[in-house]
Design a protein around this motif. Structure first.
Motif, PDB file in Angstrom:
ATOM      1  N   LYS A  93       0.800  -1.225   0.000  1.00  0.00           N
ATOM      2  CA  LYS A  93       0.000   0.000   0.000  1.00  0.00           C
ATOM      3  C   LYS A  93       0.831   1.274   0.000  1.00  0.00           C
ATOM      4  O   LYS A  93       0.306   2.364   0.180  1.00  0.00           O
ATOM      5  CB  LYS A  93      -0.958   0.007   1.203  1.00  0.00           C
ATOM      6  CG  LYS A  93      -2.019  -1.077   1.118  1.00  0.00           C
ATOM      7  CD  LYS A  93      -2.880  -0.899  -0.102  1.00  0.00           C
ATOM      8  CE  LYS A  93      -3.854  -2.020  -0.309  1.00  0.00           C
ATOM      9  NZ  LYS A  93      -4.638  -1.874  -1.524  1.00  0.00           N
ATOM     10  N   GLY A  94       2.129   1.172  -0.174  1.00  0.00           N
ATOM     11  CA  GLY A  94       2.966   2.355  -0.301  1.00  0.00           C
ATOM     12  C   GLY A  94       3.625   2.775   0.995  1.00  0.00           C
ATOM     13  O   GLY A  94       3.364   2.229   2.065  1.00  0.00           O
ATOM     14  N   GLU A  95       4.488   3.775   0.883  1.00  0.00           N
ATOM     15  CA  GLU A  95       5.328   4.185   2.009  1.00  0.00           C
ATOM     16  C   GLU A  95       4.548   4.749   3.193  1.00  0.00           C
ATOM     17  O   GLU A  95       4.995   4.632   4.333  1.00  0.00           O
ATOM     18  CB  GLU A  95       6.371   5.212   1.552  1.00  0.00           C
ATOM     19  CG  GLU A  95       5.765   6.543   1.101  1.00  0.00           C
ATOM     20  CD  GLU A  95       6.833   7.562   0.734  1.00  0.00           C
ATOM     21  OE1 GLU A  95       7.557   8.012   1.635  1.00  0.00           O
ATOM     22  OE2 GLU A  95       6.924   7.879  -0.467  1.00  0.00           O
ATOM     23  N   PHE A  96       3.400   5.337   2.986  1.00  0.00           N
ATOM     24  CA  PHE A  96       2.624   5.902   4.090  1.00  0.00           C
ATOM     25  C   PHE A  96       1.764   4.853   4.801  1.00  0.00           C
ATOM     26  O   PHE A  96       1.186   5.130   5.850  1.00  0.00           O
ATOM     27  CB  PHE A  96       1.729   7.039   3.603  1.00  0.00           C
ATOM     28  CG  PHE A  96       2.500   8.230   3.121  1.00  0.00           C
ATOM     29  CD1 PHE A  96       3.194   9.044   4.012  1.00  0.00           C
ATOM     30  CD2 PHE A  96       2.547   8.537   1.768  1.00  0.00           C
ATOM     31  CE1 PHE A  96       3.912  10.132   3.576  1.00  0.00           C
ATOM     32  CE2 PHE A  96       3.269   9.628   1.318  1.00  0.00           C
ATOM     33  CZ  PHE A  96       3.953  10.430   2.218  1.00  0.00           C
ATOM     34  N   GLU A 104      -7.374   4.943  10.397  1.00  0.00           N
ATOM     35  CA  GLU A 104      -8.743   5.197  10.846  1.00  0.00           C
ATOM     36  C   GLU A 104      -9.678   5.142   9.654  1.00  0.00           C
ATOM     37  O   GLU A 104      -9.401   5.737   8.609  1.00  0.00           O
ATOM     38  CB  GLU A 104      -8.835   6.567  11.507  1.00  0.00           C
ATOM     39  CG  GLU A 104     -10.214   6.886  12.023  1.00  0.00           C
ATOM     40  CD  GLU A 104     -10.290   8.250  12.687  1.00  0.00           C
ATOM     41  OE1 GLU A 104     -11.422   8.701  12.935  1.00  0.00           O
ATOM     42  OE2 GLU A 104      -9.240   8.852  12.958  1.00  0.00           O
ATOM     43  N   ILE A 105     -10.782   4.419   9.796  1.00  0.00           N
ATOM     44  CA  ILE A 105     -11.780   4.333   8.731  1.00  0.00           C
ATOM     45  C   ILE A 105     -12.523   5.664   8.659  1.00  0.00           C
ATOM     46  O   ILE A 105     -13.074   6.129   9.657  1.00  0.00           O
ATOM     47  CB  ILE A 105     -12.787   3.193   8.987  1.00  0.00           C
ATOM     48  CG1 ILE A 105     -12.082   1.848   9.143  1.00  0.00           C
ATOM     49  CG2 ILE A 105     -13.849   3.140   7.891  1.00  0.00           C
ATOM     50  CD1 ILE A 105     -11.306   1.388   7.945  1.00  0.00           C
ATOM     51  N   ILE A 106     -12.526   6.280   7.479  1.00  0.00           N
ATOM     52  CA  ILE A 106     -13.247   7.549   7.339  1.00  0.00           C
ATOM     53  C   ILE A 106     -14.496   7.416   6.473  1.00  0.00           C
ATOM     54  O   ILE A 106     -15.377   8.258   6.535  1.00  0.00           O
ATOM     55  CB  ILE A 106     -12.341   8.683   6.820  1.00  0.00           C
ATOM     56  CG1 ILE A 106     -11.769   8.358   5.454  1.00  0.00           C
ATOM     57  CG2 ILE A 106     -11.234   8.984   7.801  1.00  0.00           C
ATOM     58  CD1 ILE A 106     -11.126   9.560   4.791  1.00  0.00           C
ATOM     59  N   LEU A 124      -4.658   9.480   2.512  1.00  0.00           N
ATOM     60  CA  LEU A 124      -5.846   8.620   2.395  1.00  0.00           C
ATOM     61  C   LEU A 124      -5.522   7.414   1.520  1.00  0.00           C
ATOM     62  O   LEU A 124      -4.655   7.482   0.652  1.00  0.00           O
ATOM     63  CB  LEU A 124      -7.010   9.392   1.783  1.00  0.00           C
ATOM     64  CG  LEU A 124      -7.485  10.633   2.537  1.00  0.00           C
ATOM     65  CD1 LEU A 124      -8.596  11.312   1.766  1.00  0.00           C
ATOM     66  CD2 LEU A 124      -7.927  10.278   3.935  1.00  0.00           C
ATOM     67  N   ILE A 125      -6.269   6.339   1.750  1.00  0.00           N
ATOM     68  CA  ILE A 125      -6.076   5.114   0.970  1.00  0.00           C
ATOM     69  C   ILE A 125      -7.391   4.341   0.935  1.00  0.00           C
ATOM     70  O   ILE A 125      -8.217   4.469   1.834  1.00  0.00           O
ATOM     71  CB  ILE A 125      -4.955   4.253   1.576  1.00  0.00           C
ATOM     72  CG1 ILE A 125      -4.510   3.196   0.590  1.00  0.00           C
ATOM     73  CG2 ILE A 125      -5.378   3.639   2.885  1.00  0.00           C
ATOM     74  CD1 ILE A 125      -3.201   2.534   0.952  1.00  0.00           C
TER      75      ILE A 125
END
Length: 139
Positions: A93-96, A104-106, A124-125
């Motif tokens: 999912k990448g570096e972040f 946290e689910i938004i 965001l992801i």
């Protein structure tokens, strides 16, 4: 039903409780699932890969291995709600969003995907069902 009734009595080396039905992976291990063996009356990790050197391992033998991580559970389904914190259980999912990080689910975008925000940044992801595990620290 109380989730603690599924607790095996073992922890990962990182201190996470291991529950019946958990899917576990490790750096040098194929993906395995925690099951209960009636014959020996013990918890075992059953390999899900034909290339694994053994079909099953005693959970008690692997408890202290540093690299084991819980990546899901086959017995109970978790549908996240907005505001809940979940742990990422994939490493693509990448570096972040590294493996094991909390988000946290938004937004629950549909029944297959959720939008999440990094707890360390405002990034965001989108996560698919199966790419996260609920925060178990409250158990």
């Amino acid at each position: 039903m109380d989730i603690e009734s599924f607790y095996t009595g073992y922890l990962t080396a990182q201190g996470e409780k291991i529950y019946l039905g958990d899917k576990i992976r490790g750096k040098f291990f194929y993906k395995m699932q925690v099951q209960y063996e009636m014959e020996t009356q013990s918890f075992v990790l059953v390999s899900q890969n034909l290339q694994s050197p053994y079909r099953k391992y005693l959970l008690s033998d692997l408890e202290k291995i540093e690299g084991l991580s819980i990546v899901g559970n086959q017995l109970f389904f978790k549908e996240p709600k907005v505001g809940e914190k979940v742990k990422i259980t994939v490493d693509n999912k990448g570096e972040f969003f590294p493996f094991g990080s909390m988000v946290e689910i938004i937004e629950v975008t549909d029944e297959w995907n959720v939008q999440a925000k990094s707890l360390d940044s405002e990034q965001l992801i989108i996560l698919k069902i199966g790419e996260f595990l609920e925060d178990r620290s409250s158990y």
